[in-house]
Design a protein around this motif. Structure first.
Motif, PDB file in Angstrom:
ATOM      1  N   ASN A 163      54.098  43.452  43.110  1.00 10.36           N
ATOM      2  CA  ASN A 163      52.810  43.786  42.494  1.00 10.36           C
ATOM      3  C   ASN A 163      52.787  45.234  42.019  1.00 10.36           C
ATOM      4  OD1 ASN A 163      51.656  41.293  42.832  1.00 10.36           O
ATOM      5  ND2 ASN A 163      50.565  41.818  44.715  1.00 10.36           N
TER       6      ASN A 163
ATOM      7  N   TYR B 155      51.966  45.868  38.142  1.00 11.88           N
ATOM      8  CA  TYR B 155      50.686  46.432  37.713  1.00 11.88           C
ATOM      9  C   TYR B 155      50.779  47.943  37.458  1.00 11.88           C
ATOM     10  CZ  TYR B 155      49.143  41.799  38.895  1.00 11.88           C
ATOM     11  OH  TYR B 155      49.025  40.432  38.940  1.00 11.88           O
TER      12      TYR B 155
ATOM     13  N   ASP C 161      51.774  52.886  44.317  1.00 13.61           N
ATOM     14  CA  ASP C 161      52.129  52.883  42.895  1.00 13.61           C
ATOM     15  C   ASP C 161      51.208  53.804  42.114  1.00 13.61           C
ATOM     16  OD1 ASP C 161      49.772  51.429  41.758  1.00 13.61           O
ATOM     17  OD2 ASP C 161      50.545  49.723  42.895  1.00 13.61           O
TER      18      ASP C 161
ATOM     19  N   VAL D   3      42.159  40.083  39.377  1.00 10.54           N
ATOM     20  CA  VAL D   3      41.223  40.982  38.716  1.00 10.54           C
ATOM     21  C   VAL D   3      41.199  40.641  37.225  1.00 10.54           C
ATOM     22  CG1 VAL D   3      40.721  43.385  38.151  1.00 10.54           C
ATOM     23  CG2 VAL D   3      41.639  42.787  40.424  1.00 10.54           C
TER      24      VAL D   3
ATOM     25  N   SER E  53      47.638  38.963  34.859  1.00 14.48           N
ATOM     26  CA  SER E  53      48.437  38.392  35.946  1.00 14.48           C
ATOM     27  C   SER E  53      49.413  37.350  35.406  1.00 14.48           C
ATOM     28  CB  SER E  53      47.507  37.778  36.995  1.00 14.48           C
ATOM     29  OG  SER E  53      48.195  36.843  37.776  1.00 14.48           O
TER      30      SER E  53
ATOM     31  N   GLY F  86      52.503  36.260  37.329  1.00 21.12           N
ATOM     32  CA  GLY F  86      51.795  36.208  38.611  1.00 21.12           C
ATOM     33  C   GLY F  86      51.183  34.837  38.859  1.00 21.12           C
ATOM     34  N   THR F  87      51.080  34.488  40.130  1.00 22.13           N
ATOM     35  CA  THR F  87      50.512  33.178  40.488  1.00 22.13           C
ATOM     36  C   THR F  87      49.137  33.312  41.129  1.00 22.13           C
ATOM     37  OG1 THR F  87      51.478  33.299  42.679  1.00 22.13           O
ATOM     38  CG2 THR F  87      52.807  32.272  40.964  1.00 22.13           C
ATOM     39  N   GLY F  88      48.771  34.527  41.532  1.00 23.59           N
ATOM     40  CA  GLY F  88      47.507  34.702  42.248  1.00 23.59           C
ATOM     41  C   GLY F  88      47.608  34.337  43.721  1.00 23.59           C
TER      42      GLY F  88
ATOM     43  N   LEU G 119      49.134  37.906  47.397  1.00 29.45           N
ATOM     44  CA  LEU G 119      48.415  38.636  48.452  1.00 29.45           C
ATOM     45  C   LEU G 119      47.856  37.702  49.515  1.00 29.45           C
ATOM     46  CD1 LEU G 119      46.582  41.497  46.506  1.00 29.45           C
ATOM     47  CD2 LEU G 119      48.622  41.644  47.942  1.00 29.45           C
TER      48      LEU G 119
HETATM   49  P1  ADP Z   1      49.290  37.893  41.249  1.00 31.28           P
HETATM   50  O1  ADP Z   1      50.318  36.822  41.287  1.00 31.28           O
HETATM   51  O2  ADP Z   1      48.243  37.688  40.192  1.00 31.28           O
HETATM   52  O3  ADP Z   1      49.894  39.258  41.247  1.00 31.28           O
HETATM   53  P2  ADP Z   1      48.363  38.532  43.948  1.00 31.28           P
HETATM   54  O4  ADP Z   1      47.714  37.655  44.953  1.00 31.28           O
HETATM   55  O5  ADP Z   1      49.676  39.146  44.318  1.00 31.28           O
HETATM   56  O6  ADP Z   1      48.478  37.672  42.623  1.00 31.28           O
HETATM   57  O7  ADP Z   1      47.356  39.691  43.558  1.00 31.28           O
HETATM   58  C1  ADP Z   1      46.018  39.344  43.222  1.00 31.28           C
HETATM   59  C2  ADP Z   1      45.459  40.313  42.178  1.00 31.28           C
HETATM   60  O8  ADP Z   1      45.299  41.608  42.758  1.00 31.28           O
HETATM   61  C3  ADP Z   1      46.346  40.526  40.966  1.00 31.28           C
HETATM   62  O9  ADP Z   1      46.140  39.536  39.991  1.00 31.28           O
HETATM   63  C4  ADP Z   1      45.910  41.916  40.505  1.00 31.28           C
HETATM   64  O10 ADP Z   1      44.731  41.793  39.723  1.00 31.28           O
HETATM   65  C5  ADP Z   1      45.537  42.622  41.799  1.00 31.28           C
HETATM   66  N1  ADP Z   1      46.625  43.494  42.304  1.00 31.28           N
HETATM   67  C6  ADP Z   1      47.516  43.207  43.297  1.00 31.28           C
HETATM   68  N2  ADP Z   1      48.337  44.242  43.525  1.00 31.28           N
HETATM   69  C7  ADP Z   1      47.982  45.233  42.672  1.00 31.28           C
HETATM   70  C8  ADP Z   1      48.449  46.574  42.409  1.00 31.28           C
HETATM   71  N3  ADP Z   1      49.464  47.105  43.108  1.00 31.28           N
HETATM   72  N4  ADP Z   1      47.806  47.283  41.437  1.00 31.28           N
HETATM   73  C9  ADP Z   1      46.767  46.755  40.749  1.00 31.28           C
HETATM   74  N5  ADP Z   1      46.286  45.506  40.947  1.00 31.28           N
HETATM   75  C10 ADP Z   1      46.875  44.745  41.885  1.00 31.28           C
END
Ligand code: ADP
Length: 274
Positions: A160, A164, A192, A212, A217, A222-224, A227
């Motif tokens: 991530n 990002y 970051d 977000v 994503s 990204g899969t969402g 996290l």
């Molecule tokens: P994704 O596969 O979309 O990255 P995550 O579950 O890993 O899904 O993250 C969920 C959301 O959190 C992301 O879509 C992004 O909007 C936000 N996000 C996660 N990590 C970061 C980061 N290091 N900087 C900015 N936004 C982040």
């Protein structure tokens, strides 16, 4: 509605029991709603790339006499297929971390190995974007847990951070031991200089499929689910994950996990692992 009707039926049993029943029902209904949402989300997320693949394959057939167009469509098919593969893999990972009992397979895991693996996993994207990844402090630290799950958690955070962040920035991974009343903890922070996370979204980003900016994503593959996986791994290890972020400046995700203390190797699982 229904919960009230139930409480009226069992009212003669005593108000405490009624209250418990109503609470149970509310909780059961909430879990059911979450499960239904999840299935709906999965279906939607699967349909998107499958639909795109179907349209693209038609386009390829129609463009049979235009080799340049065929190449272009095939390239996009590959992107959609990768997206599908990622999603299925993350769904498998998520179900694994939700159902396994990681501490049954717990062992001391060197932080240095986890960090090296996480960096390897994101190296390709980082190189493409000219992002520097730097690690520090991990030299002899060890956490107590499930190696594969811990690697997945840290790998997701680093991925991530790279995804990002704009080009020519830096991603730092810093580990240290912190003293805590219940035993020492290992803290691993991933920092970051990326786009950051608005305050209103900070709580929700750990939910399955919450993003977000969904378009952004998807653009990064990204899969969402990343996290959500991190949150589950950390919770089942008795640790925590926190986020600090300023929009437009960057983010720091911090993992706190139990340390694998000397002597703990044998006492915890009775097998002796080192
Ligand atoms: P994704 O596969 O979309 O990255 P995550 O579950 O890993 O899904 O993250 C969920 C959301 O959190 C992301 O879509 C992004 O909007 C936000 N996000 C996660 N990590 C970061 C980061 N290091 N900087 C900015 N936004 C982040």
């Amino acid at each position: 509605g229904e919960a009230l009707a139930v409480s009226a039926r069992v009212a003669p049993l005593g108000s405490r029991l009624v209250l418990l029943l109503v609470e149970d029902l509310t909780e059961a209904r909430r879990i059911e709603a979450v499960r239904r949402d999840f299935v709906a989300n999965v279906s939607h997320e699967l349909k998107t790339p499958v639909g795109a693949l179907s349209l693209l394959s038609e386009a390829v057939m129609d463009a049979a006499d235009d080799p340049e167009a065929v190449t272009r469509f095939a390239g996009r098919m590959q992107i959609e297929a990768t997206r599908l593969t990622n999603l299925v893999q993350e769904l498998i990972d998520l179900s694994r971390v939700q159902n396994d009992h990681p501490l049954e397979d717990a062992e001391p895991v060197r932080v240095q190995e986890l960090v090296a693996e996480a960096i390897d996993r994101s190296r390709h994207t980082a190189t493409t974007k000219n992002i520097t990844m730097a690690a520090g402090g991990a030299s002899d630290l060890r956490v107590w847990g499930h190696r594969g799950q811990l690697a997945a958690a840290l790998g997701n955070l680093v991925e991530n951070a790279v995804n990002y962040s704009p080009a020519h920035t830096r991603v730092g991974i810093a580990a240290r031991r912190v003293t805590a009343p219940g035993g020492d903890l290992i803290e691993i922070a991933v920092t970051d200089q990326g786009i950051g996370i608005p305050d209103k979204d900070k709580e929700r980003i750990f939910e399955r499929f919450y993003r977000v900016d969904p378009a952004r994503s998807r653009a990064t593959g990204g899969t969402g689910l990343g996290l959500a996986i991190v949150k589950h791994v950390v919770a089942s290890h008795g640790g925590e994950v926190t986020v600090w972020s300023t929009e437009g400046q960057g983010s720091t995700f911090t993992l706190r996990l139990p340390e694998a203390a000397a002597g703990r190797d044998r006492t915890r699982d009775g097998r002796g692992t080192s």
